[in-house]
Design an enzyme around this catalytic site. Structure first.
Site, PDB file in Angstrom:
ATOM      1  CD  GLU A  73      46.116  44.291  30.634  1.00 26.04           C
ATOM      2  OE1 GLU A  73      46.645  43.825  30.096  1.00 26.04           O
ATOM      3  OE2 GLU A  73      46.631  45.670  31.186  1.00 26.04           O
ATOM      4  NE  ARG A 128      49.936  48.170  35.714  1.00 23.52           N
ATOM      5  CZ  ARG A 128      50.102  49.258  34.653  1.00 23.52           C
ATOM      6  NH1 ARG A 128      49.395  48.998  33.690  1.00 23.52           N
ATOM      7  NH2 ARG A 128      50.701  49.271  34.551  1.00 23.52           N
ATOM      8  CD  GLU A 271      47.265  47.947  26.333  1.00 24.34           C
ATOM      9  OE1 GLU A 271      45.770  47.676  26.385  1.00 24.34           O
ATOM     10  OE2 GLU A 271      47.906  48.795  26.859  1.00 24.34           O
TER      11      GLU A 271
END
Lengths: 310, 93
Positions: A73, A128, A271
């Site tokens: 991310e 991840r 998020e």
């Protein structure tokens, strides 16, 4: 390489070495305000660096922010870097941030999963998890957002090492998690904890592992609403908000469920921005707008924490 | 270095609880090696799934046979990754 943090290019993605270098430059430029604490090391031996922003005092009430626990991310680590610079450049200029730092400390962990982040740059952009091998399995790593001692092992986490949501062999088995656990417990005066992920445009509060509402649900819900309203005021980015289990799905062993159960009332997880086109490959030109709008929401949470001591 | 030639990211919007459940079932089809970028949550909330090239045909057949509409969010993931790498290299230069 940039010589100082003014010349650092916040509008592009950086390697872990560049972010480590940025942290050192920021500390060197702001010796009275910023220090670097190494709270532990990753499985592969990388330092777990936390920037401490403080204007004095001893063991002041504090706000924790972490970015990048899920290594792929990238917009989160990039936003964390921007936040660090924003904090030092806003102190003394922005009355709200100045008031916060005059009474509280801010801790910022920009690369929460350094092994995974390095791996995304060099071996697998879509990685991840952590990078610790799992005995008896060819699959590597644990989802560090399922590894906390909060409903650990319950629904919404996998016991398969090959799953993206593998919870690990036991709670806090990952040094990247355990180091934060130890730090939070040792500090004992953290009043807000914000863990930042990407992407889906949500602001969430506990719980994820149980449908039982938290005792402070009304206050957290109202604060989340205010934060996402402030966020949307910049570019109109729309967020959903609510408890994890009601807004997304049941997830056990999550970060902010543990922090809330430790007594940190203002526990939230973000998020960040999702263009709906790129997912984790968010173009670099989205970094600064994402960080800017998120900052407004962070300020709402930090300001509320300052004004509502407990 | 792992590459993603031909991998696609599919965008699926479940229309009802039945479709929601059918999409959830995809999570258990381990052989497809699907990577849920945006997980299954509610009806009308988009789900994003990275589908490795080797599992594309099976995944599409499953969705089509169940009457689940989908669109392609990313046509070829490696193309996007190459662009990202080029942008980083260019900025570094």
């Amino acid at each position: 390489a940039p010589r100082n943090t003014d010349n650092f290019d916040y509008s592009r993605y950086h390697t872990i070495e560049e972010i480590y270098s940025f942290q050192d430059m920021l500390v060197a430029e702001n010796l009275g305000m910023v220090s670097k604490i190494v709270i532990g090391s990753s499985y592969q031996g990388r330092p777990l660096n936390v920037l401490k922003f403080s204007t004095g005092g001893s063991n002041r009430p504090a706000i924790w922010i972490d970015t990048g626990i899920h290594s792929r991310e990238w917009v989160t680590q990039a936003s964390g870097t921007w936040f660090a610079k924003k904090i030092v450049s806003s102190y003394g200029r922005d009355p709200a941030l100045t008031a916060i730092l005059d009474k509280m400390d801010i801790f910022l962990e920009i690369v929460t999963n350094p092994d995974g982040f390095y791996y995304t740059h060099n071996s697998n952009r879509m990685w991840r998890k952590t990078r610790k091998p799992n005995p008896g399995s060819s699959c590597v790593g644990v989802d560090p957002n399922r590894n906390w001692d909060a409903g650990f092992g319950g629904p919404g986490a996998s016991n398969s090492p090959c799953s993206e949501t593998f919870r690990g062999p036991r709670a806090h088995s990952e040094s990247e998690v355990k180091s934060i656990v130890d730090f939070v417990k040792q500090h004992g005066n953290i009043k807000a904890f914000v863990s930042i992920h990407a992407y889906s445009q949500m602001l969430l509060y506990p719980y994820g592992y149980t449908r039982t509402p938290v005792q402070d649900q009304n206050e957290l819900h109202a604060l989340a609403k205010r934060a996402i309203t402030d966020l949307a005021s910049l570019y109109g980015t729309r967020y959903r908000y609510g408890s994890i289990i009601n807004t997304i799905y049941q997830a056990s062993g999550g970060t902010i469920d543990w922090t809330y159960n430790q007594g940190i009332k203002y526990s939230f997880t973000f998020e960040l921005r999702d263009t709906g086109r790129y997912g984790f490959i968010l173009p670099a030109n989205q970094i600064i707008p994402t960080a800017q709008e998120t900052w407004l929401a962070l300020m709402a949470i930090m300001d509320h924490t300052l004004k509502n001591p407990y | 270095k792992k590459t993603f030639e031909g991998d696609q990211v599919l965008r699926i919007v479940p229309k009802d609880e039945v479709q929601l459940s059918l999409i959830k079932d995809l999570e258990d089809m381990i052989e497809l090696e699907l990577d849920f970028w945006k997980d299954v949550t509610d009806v009308d909330t988009p789900v994003h799934i990275r589908v490795p090239s080797h599992g594309l045909q099976s995944t599409r057949m499953y969705l089509e046979s169940q009457g689940i509409d989908y669109s392609v969010m990313i046509e070829d993931l490696q193309v996007i990754l190459d662009e990202e790498q080029e942008e980083m290299d260019s900025a570094a230069r």
